[in-house]
Design a protein around this motif. Structure first.
Motif, PDB file in Angstrom:
ATOM      1  N   LEU A 426       0.881  -0.888  -0.068  1.00  0.00           N
ATOM      2  CA  LEU A 426       0.297  -0.048  -0.368  1.00  0.00           C
ATOM      3  C   LEU A 426       0.831   1.310  -0.097  1.00  0.00           C
ATOM      4  N   ARG A 427       2.266   0.970   0.891  1.00  0.00           N
ATOM      5  CA  ARG A 427       3.121   2.365   0.636  1.00  0.00           C
ATOM      6  C   ARG A 427       3.715   2.757  -1.043  1.00  0.00           C
ATOM      7  N   LEU A 428       4.431   1.183  -1.256  1.00  0.00           N
ATOM      8  CA  LEU A 428       4.147   1.543  -2.911  1.00  0.00           C
ATOM      9  C   LEU A 428       3.144   2.283  -3.127  1.00  0.00           C
ATOM     10  N   HIS A 433       1.758   7.009  -6.610  1.00  0.00           N
ATOM     11  CA  HIS A 433       1.098   7.658  -7.189  1.00  0.00           C
ATOM     12  C   HIS A 433       1.207   9.068  -6.966  1.00  0.00           C
ATOM     13  N   THR A 434       1.846   9.139  -5.814  1.00  0.00           N
ATOM     14  CA  THR A 434       2.010  10.560  -5.748  1.00  0.00           C
ATOM     15  C   THR A 434       3.309  11.663  -5.591  1.00  0.00           C
ATOM     16  N   ALA A 446       2.919   0.055 -15.005  1.00  0.00           N
ATOM     17  CA  ALA A 446       3.482  -1.053 -14.388  1.00  0.00           C
ATOM     18  C   ALA A 446       4.067  -1.397 -13.010  1.00  0.00           C
ATOM     19  N   LEU A 447       4.401  -0.567 -12.570  1.00  0.00           N
ATOM     20  CA  LEU A 447       4.436  -0.763 -10.789  1.00  0.00           C
ATOM     21  C   LEU A 447       3.035  -1.057 -10.338  1.00  0.00           C
ATOM     22  N   LEU A 448       1.564  -0.554 -10.327  1.00  0.00           N
ATOM     23  CA  LEU A 448       0.983  -0.487  -9.652  1.00  0.00           C
ATOM     24  C   LEU A 448      -0.002  -1.668 -10.445  1.00  0.00           C
ATOM     25  N   CYS A 477     -10.178   6.714   1.042  1.00  0.00           N
ATOM     26  CA  CYS A 477      -8.816   7.255   0.619  1.00  0.00           C
ATOM     27  C   CYS A 477      -9.908   8.413  -0.924  1.00  0.00           C
ATOM     28  N   GLU A 478      -9.610   9.191  -0.715  1.00  0.00           N
ATOM     29  CA  GLU A 478      -9.777  10.317  -1.955  1.00  0.00           C
ATOM     30  C   GLU A 478      -9.396  10.018  -3.166  1.00  0.00           C
ATOM     31  N   GLU A 479      -7.730   9.013  -2.924  1.00  0.00           N
ATOM     32  CA  GLU A 479      -7.468   9.021  -4.778  1.00  0.00           C
ATOM     33  C   GLU A 479      -7.743   8.371  -5.736  1.00  0.00           C
ATOM     34  N   ASN A 480      -8.734   9.077  -6.935  1.00  0.00           N
ATOM     35  CA  ASN A 480      -9.144   7.861  -7.673  1.00  0.00           C
ATOM     36  C   ASN A 480      -8.276   6.493  -7.986  1.00  0.00           C
ATOM     37  N   ARG A 481      -6.305   7.081  -8.382  1.00  0.00           N
ATOM     38  CA  ARG A 481      -5.514   5.901  -8.437  1.00  0.00           C
ATOM     39  C   ARG A 481      -5.732   4.695  -7.762  1.00  0.00           C
ATOM     40  N   VAL A 482      -5.339   5.360  -6.444  1.00  0.00           N
ATOM     41  CA  VAL A 482      -5.181   4.115  -5.640  1.00  0.00           C
ATOM     42  C   VAL A 482      -6.928   3.448  -5.038  1.00  0.00           C
ATOM     43  N   ARG A 483      -8.029   3.783  -5.310  1.00  0.00           N
ATOM     44  CA  ARG A 483      -8.769   3.479  -5.159  1.00  0.00           C
ATOM     45  C   ARG A 483      -9.636   2.889  -6.130  1.00  0.00           C
TER      46      ARG A 483
END
Length: 493
Positions: A426-428, A433-434, A446-448, A477-483
Motif C-alpha cells: 500500500l505504501r508503494l 501515485h504521488t 506497470a508498478l501499480l 481514500c480520496e485518490e482515484n488511482r489508488v481507489r
C-alpha cells in the motif's frame, strides 16, 4: 625472388619435376620462410609468379606450406606482453607496425589460398594433394584472421578488412558456408577444423603463456561460441581448462570472458560429461567464488551461468543419493543465501539491478523450498520496495516480480506475513501515485499493476483477509488511482 624459372617444363599434360639446377618448390618455400624477417615481399613475388600446380609437386610441400603459414602468422603477431599481461609503456609505435605487417601478411595468405584454389581447379594437381595442403594451412590462417578481426590495439581498419576477406575466403576454400560449419564439419560426415585449431592454441593457452600473446584469449573466446551441441562434447577436455584459466584471472575483463566461455560449455555439453570427474563441481566452485565480486557485469554473467549449471549439479546429486528425501540443502540454496546476504547491504544501483533481475529465476528454481529463505528474503523485498532506483524503476519492478513468485510458490507461509507485506504494498502504491519525479507513465502503470497483482495473490492465500482489511482504506481514500487498485483487489475472485 623470380619463380618463373621454377615452373615445370615439357609437355603440359605431364607433371615433371623442375631441373636439378633449380630449387624445388619445397626448397623455395623454405627459403621464403627464412626471409620473412625482412618482410613478406619475397614470398609474395614467389607466389605471384608460381603456377598453382608447382606448389604441390614435392611430397614435402604440404608440410612446407603449413610451416610457412605458421611463420607468417608469427611474423604478424601483436607485441608480446609480460607474464602477468601487463602492457609495457610506449607500445603505440609497435602496435602500429604490427597492424601494418598484418595487412601485408594477410594479403600474402589470401594469395596463397587463391593459388591452392587454382591448383584444385586443375585436373592434374588432383584433389588429394590440394586437400592435404589445405589441412596444413587452414588452422594457422584461421588463427591469424581471427586475431586481427576485431577492433584491438594492434589492428587498424585496413588490417581488419584484410582479415575479414581472408576469413571469408578461408571458409570458401574449405567448402563451407559459415565459420561454424568450418569448425564443426559439414553434416557430421567429416571432422571440422575445431580440433586442429585448439591443438594449435593449446601451447599458447597455458598458465605461463596465455597472457603473453594478447590475441590468444580473443581467438579462443571468439571461436568457442561457434561450436555448439553436439559437436562441442568431444572437445570438452580441450576447452574447459582454458575457460577456467581465463575466468580465474585478476582482471575483470578476463573474468567475464572466461565465465561466458564456461556458460557456453554448460549449455552445449551433455550434463553426464560435465559431472564426470567432478567437472561440474569444479566449475560451480569457480563461479561461486566470483559472487564475492562487486562488479556488476561479472556478477550478472556468473548468476546466468549458475542458473543453467545448478540443475545439472542437482540431478547428479540425486543420482548419487546425496539428496535423500529432497530436503537437504542444495547448491541453489547456497547461491541464494549468499546473494540475499549481499543484497541486504548493497547500495550500488548497478548491482542492485543485477541481483533483482536474476532473483525471480532462483525463486522459481527452488519452488516451495524457498520457504527456507523467507526471513531474509522478506527483509530484502521490503528494503528494495521502499527505495526508488531511477525513472525506469528496474529494481522495484523486479522485486515485485520476485514477491509474486514467492507468494505463488510459498503461499502457505504468507498469511503470517500478511500485515507487513500489505503495509509495504500500500505504501508503494501511494508513493508511485504521488511521486512528482520523472518516472514515465508506462512505468508507473506497470508498478501499480504488479503491486495490485501481489495484493490479489495475498488475498487468495489468506482466504479473503486482504479484502476485509482494505474496506476501511477504500472508504477513506480520496485518490482515484489508488481507489482503482483497491477496487480491483476487492472485485477479484
Amino acid at each position: 625472388m623470380d619463380a618463373s624459372g621454377l615452373r615445370p617444363e615439357g609437355d603440359p599434360g605431364q607433371q615433371q619435376p623442375p631441373p636439378a639446377s633449380v630449387p624445388s618448390a619445397e626448397q623455395a618455400l623454405l627459403q621464403a620462410r627464412l626471409s620473412l624477417s625482412e618482410g613478406p615481399g619475397a614470398l609474395r613475388e614467389l607466389l605471384e609468379s608460381a603456377e598453382p600446380r608447382w606448389l604441390l609437386l614435392g611430397p614435402g610441400c604440404p608440410a612446407a606450406l603449413g610451416e610457412l603459414a605458421a611463420a607468417l602468422g608469427e611474423s604478424a603477431a601483436p607485441p608480446g606482453r609480460e607474464r602477468d599481461g601487463a602492457e609495457p609503456p610506449g607500445r603505440e609505435r609497435e602496435q602500429a607496425a604490427a597492424a601494418e605487417r598484418a595487412e601485408q601478411v594477410g594479403a600474402v595468405l589470401v594469395l596463397l589460398l587463391e593459388k591452392l584454389e587454382g591448383a584444385r581447379s586443375q585436373e592434374r594437381a588432383g584433389p588429394p594433394a590440394v586437400g592435404a595442403a589445405l589441412r596444413r594451412v587452414l588452422g594457422h590462417i584461421y588463427i591469424f584472421a581471427v586475431a586481427h578481426l576485431g577492433e584491438r590495439p594492434w589492428t587498424t581498419g585496413r588490417s581488419r578488412a584484410v582479415a575479414r576477406q581472408l576469413l571469408e575466403m578461408l571458409v570458401r576454400s574449405a567448402g563451407c558456408t559459415s565459420v561454424a560449419e568450418f569448425l564443426r564439419g559439414k553434416d557430421g560426415d567429416e571432422e571440422g577444423m575445431f580440433g586442429a585449431v585448439m591443438g594449435l592454441l593449446k601451447r599458447e593457452l597455458t598458465k605461463d603463456t596465455w597472457k603473453r600473446n594478447p590475441a590468444t584469449k580473443h581467438v579462443f573466446c571468439w571461436t568457442l561460441p561457434h561450436v555448439t551441441r553436439p559437436w562441442l562434447g568431444p572437445h570438452l577436455e580441450r576447452v574447459l581448462p582454458p575457460s577456467l584459466l581465463i575466468s580465474d584471472d585478476f582482471q575483470e575483463e578476463n573474468k567475464v570472458l572466461g565465465v561466458q566461455c564456461l556458460h557456453h560449455i554448460v549449455l552445449n555439453v551433455p550434463g553426464a560429461d560435465l559431472c564426470q570427474f567432478n567437472r561440474a563441481q569444479v566449475v560451480f566452485h569457480a563461479l561461486y567464488n566470483h559472487l564475492y565480486s562487486r562488479e556488476a557485469p561479472l556478477v550478472q554473467a556468473v548468476l546466468l551461468c549458475l542458473l543453467d549449471l545448478l540443475p545439472i549439479l542437482e540431478r547428479s546429486q540425486r543420482h548419487q543419493g546425496q539428496q535423500g528425501q529432497g530436503r537437504a540443502r542444495s547448491p541453489c540454496d547456497e547461491v541464494l543465501q549468499l546473494v540475499l546476504t549481499h543484497m541486504e547491504g548493497e547500495h550500488r544501483l548497478a548491482l542492485r539491478r543485477v541481483y533483482v533481475g536474476i532473483l525471480p529465476a532462483f525463486v522459481r528454481r527452488l519452488g516451495i523450498l524457498v520457504a527456507r529463505h523467507l526471513k531474509r528474503l522478506e527483509r530484502v523485498i521490503l528494503g528494495y520496495l521502499e527505495v526508488s532506483d531511477g525513472p525506469e524503476e528496474e529494481a522495484r519492478l523486479g522485486m515485485l516480480e520476485t514477491l509474486q513468485c514467492t507468494i505463488e510458490h510459498a503461499w502457505p507461509r504468507m498469511p503470517c506475513r500478511l500485515p507487513v507485506l500489505l503495509k509495504a504494498l500500500l505504501r508503494l502504491i501511494w508513493d508511485v501515485h504521488t511521486d512528482p519525479g520523472p518516472t514515465p507513465e508506462p512505468v508507473r502503470a506497470a508498478l501499480l499493476q504488479r503491486a495490485t497483482q501481489c495484493l490479489i495473490l495475498l488475498d487468495h492465500c489468506s482466504r479473503g483477509q486482504v479484502k476485509v482489511l482494505l474496506e476501511g482504506v477504500y472508504s477513506s481514500c480520496e485518490e482515484n488511482r489508488v481507489r482503482e487498485c483497491i477496487r480491483k483487489v476487492q472485485e477479484s475472485t
